[in-house]
Design a protein around this motif. Structure first.
Motif, mmCIF file in Angstrom:
data_model
loop_
_atom_site.group_PDB
_atom_site.id
_atom_site.type_symbol
_atom_site.label_atom_id
_atom_site.label_comp_id
_atom_site.label_asym_id
_atom_site.label_seq_id
_atom_site.Cartn_x
_atom_site.Cartn_y
_atom_site.Cartn_z
ATOM 1 N N THR A 50 0.837 -1.195 0.000
ATOM 2 C CA THR A 50 0.000 0.000 0.000
ATOM 3 C C THR A 50 0.872 1.246 0.000
ATOM 4 O O THR A 50 2.067 1.174 0.289
ATOM 5 C CB THR A 50 -0.953 -0.002 1.215
ATOM 6 O OG1 THR A 50 -1.872 1.074 1.095
ATOM 7 C CG2 THR A 50 -0.195 0.115 2.522
ATOM 8 N N MET A 51 0.264 2.372 -0.339
ATOM 9 C CA MET A 51 0.969 3.646 -0.283
ATOM 10 C C MET A 51 0.498 4.407 0.950
ATOM 11 O O MET A 51 -0.699 4.493 1.205
ATOM 12 C CB MET A 51 0.687 4.484 -1.528
ATOM 13 C CG MET A 51 1.407 4.019 -2.751
ATOM 14 S SD MET A 51 1.270 5.200 -4.100
ATOM 15 C CE MET A 51 -0.485 5.294 -4.327
ATOM 16 N N VAL A 52 1.454 4.973 1.675
ATOM 17 C CA VAL A 52 1.150 5.729 2.882
ATOM 18 C C VAL A 52 1.613 7.168 2.661
ATOM 19 O O VAL A 52 2.779 7.400 2.329
ATOM 20 C CB VAL A 52 1.891 5.119 4.093
ATOM 21 C CG1 VAL A 52 1.639 5.923 5.347
ATOM 22 C CG2 VAL A 52 1.510 3.669 4.279
ATOM 23 N N PRO A 53 0.714 8.165 2.826
ATOM 24 C CA PRO A 53 1.146 9.559 2.706
ATOM 25 C C PRO A 53 2.103 9.920 3.843
ATOM 26 O O PRO A 53 1.953 9.447 4.970
ATOM 27 C CB PRO A 53 -0.148 10.361 2.824
ATOM 28 C CG PRO A 53 -1.262 9.387 2.706
ATOM 29 C CD PRO A 53 -0.719 8.042 3.064
ATOM 30 N N LEU A 54 3.076 10.765 3.534
ATOM 31 C CA LEU A 54 4.034 11.245 4.525
ATOM 32 C C LEU A 54 3.832 12.745 4.708
ATOM 33 O O LEU A 54 3.711 13.484 3.725
ATOM 34 C CB LEU A 54 5.471 10.980 4.065
ATOM 35 C CG LEU A 54 5.835 9.523 3.789
ATOM 36 C CD1 LEU A 54 7.225 9.434 3.185
ATOM 37 C CD2 LEU A 54 5.751 8.713 5.073
ATOM 38 N N LYS A 55 3.805 13.194 5.943
ATOM 39 C CA LYS A 55 3.620 14.617 6.242
ATOM 40 C C LYS A 55 4.806 15.438 5.734
ATOM 41 O O LYS A 55 4.641 16.513 5.167
ATOM 42 C CB LYS A 55 3.451 14.797 7.751
ATOM 43 C CG LYS A 55 3.299 16.216 8.197
ATOM 44 C CD LYS A 55 3.194 16.300 9.699
ATOM 45 C CE LYS A 55 3.350 17.738 10.146
ATOM 46 N NZ LYS A 55 3.540 17.864 11.570
ATOM 47 N N ASP A 56 6.003 14.941 5.955
ATOM 48 C CA ASP A 56 7.226 15.601 5.521
ATOM 49 C C ASP A 56 8.318 14.548 5.393
ATOM 50 O O ASP A 56 8.120 13.392 5.760
ATOM 51 C CB ASP A 56 7.645 16.712 6.485
ATOM 52 C CG ASP A 56 7.809 16.227 7.926
ATOM 53 O OD1 ASP A 56 7.961 15.005 8.148
ATOM 54 O OD2 ASP A 56 7.794 17.058 8.838
ATOM 55 N N VAL A 57 9.452 14.951 4.848
ATOM 56 C CA VAL A 57 10.602 14.054 4.715
ATOM 57 C C VAL A 57 11.861 14.852 5.037
ATOM 58 O O VAL A 57 11.861 16.079 4.969
ATOM 59 C CB VAL A 57 10.694 13.433 3.298
ATOM 60 C CG1 VAL A 57 9.540 12.483 3.038
ATOM 61 C CG2 VAL A 57 10.749 14.506 2.232
ATOM 62 N N VAL A 58 12.928 14.144 5.378
ATOM 63 C CA VAL A 58 14.174 14.803 5.767
ATOM 64 C C VAL A 58 15.322 14.299 4.907
ATOM 65 O O VAL A 58 15.481 13.089 4.722
ATOM 66 C CB VAL A 58 14.483 14.542 7.262
ATOM 67 C CG1 VAL A 58 15.840 15.119 7.646
ATOM 68 C CG2 VAL A 58 13.380 15.113 8.143
ATOM 69 N N VAL A 59 16.113 15.253 4.399
ATOM 70 C CA VAL A 59 17.365 14.917 3.730
ATOM 71 C C VAL A 59 18.432 15.017 4.814
ATOM 72 O O VAL A 59 18.669 16.099 5.358
ATOM 73 C CB VAL A 59 17.678 15.886 2.569
ATOM 74 C CG1 VAL A 59 18.917 15.419 1.817
ATOM 75 C CG2 VAL A 59 16.493 16.028 1.629
ATOM 76 N N PRO A 60 19.068 13.901 5.184
ATOM 77 C CA PRO A 60 20.004 13.938 6.314
ATOM 78 C C PRO A 60 21.235 14.787 6.033
ATOM 79 O O PRO A 60 21.618 14.994 4.879
ATOM 80 C CB PRO A 60 20.387 12.463 6.500
ATOM 81 C CG PRO A 60 20.032 11.781 5.229
ATOM 82 C CD PRO A 60 18.960 12.582 4.578
ATOM 83 N N ALA A 61 21.842 15.282 7.098
ATOM 84 C CA ALA A 61 23.093 16.033 6.985
ATOM 85 C C ALA A 61 24.138 15.161 6.304
ATOM 86 O O ALA A 61 24.255 13.973 6.608
ATOM 87 C CB ALA A 61 23.575 16.455 8.373
#
Length: 147
Positions: free
Chosen positions: A87-98
């Motif tokens: 299934t696909m789950v919506p994500l509120k936000d995402v992070v590009v790590p340092a």
């Protein structure tokens, strides 16, 4: 008088600092062309800085809405005796790590373009506008591909 002579150097150094803070880059951005009103976009972000960068949202003029999603595999249940469900789950936000990367790819995190307003053509470039934490944004041109 010395202060006035130092002013251009100070402004130059401040400019370099701003460039360093905005050095998030995107590579290999593309949109999968399908005969549906909902399409997926993929790309890789690189962050060479010492601080993670949070992406709060994404938009594009070619769709009514764009969202971060992640493909998840759910274990078998009583309703699905044949095995796992994807299934696909919506994500509120995402992070590009340092000093790291964030990859949007088929079968993982991706960007859903929901309610595409017109038929896209292979080779066309689609702007994706990413809102960053702190009020900034970055626009990426994604190439439409029939893959």
């Amino acid at each position: 008088m010395k202060v006035l002579r130092l002013l251009p150097h100070t402004l130059f150094l401040l400019g370099l600092l701003v460039l360093a803070q905005n050095s998030l880059t995107a590579q290999n951005a593309w949109v999968r062309l399908l005969p549906t009103p909902n399409l997926a976009a993929y790309l890789t972000f690189s962050n060479p800085t010492d601080k993670p960068v949070r992406l709060l949202g994404v938009s594009t003029p070619v769709a009514l809405k764009a969202e971060f999603h992640e493909t998840k595999t759910l274990p078998a249940s009583d309703h699905n005796a044949h095995g796992q469900t994807t299934t696909m789950v919506p994500l509120k936000d995402v992070v590009v790590p340092a000093k790291g990367k964030l990859e949007f790819k088929p079968g993982g995190k991706h960007i859903m373009l929901l309610g595409v307003k017109r038929t896209l053509k292979e080779g066309e470039k689609v702007p994706l506008v990413f809102r960053l934490e702190g009020g900034k944004s970055i626009t990426v041109q994604a190439v439409v591909k029939a893959q």
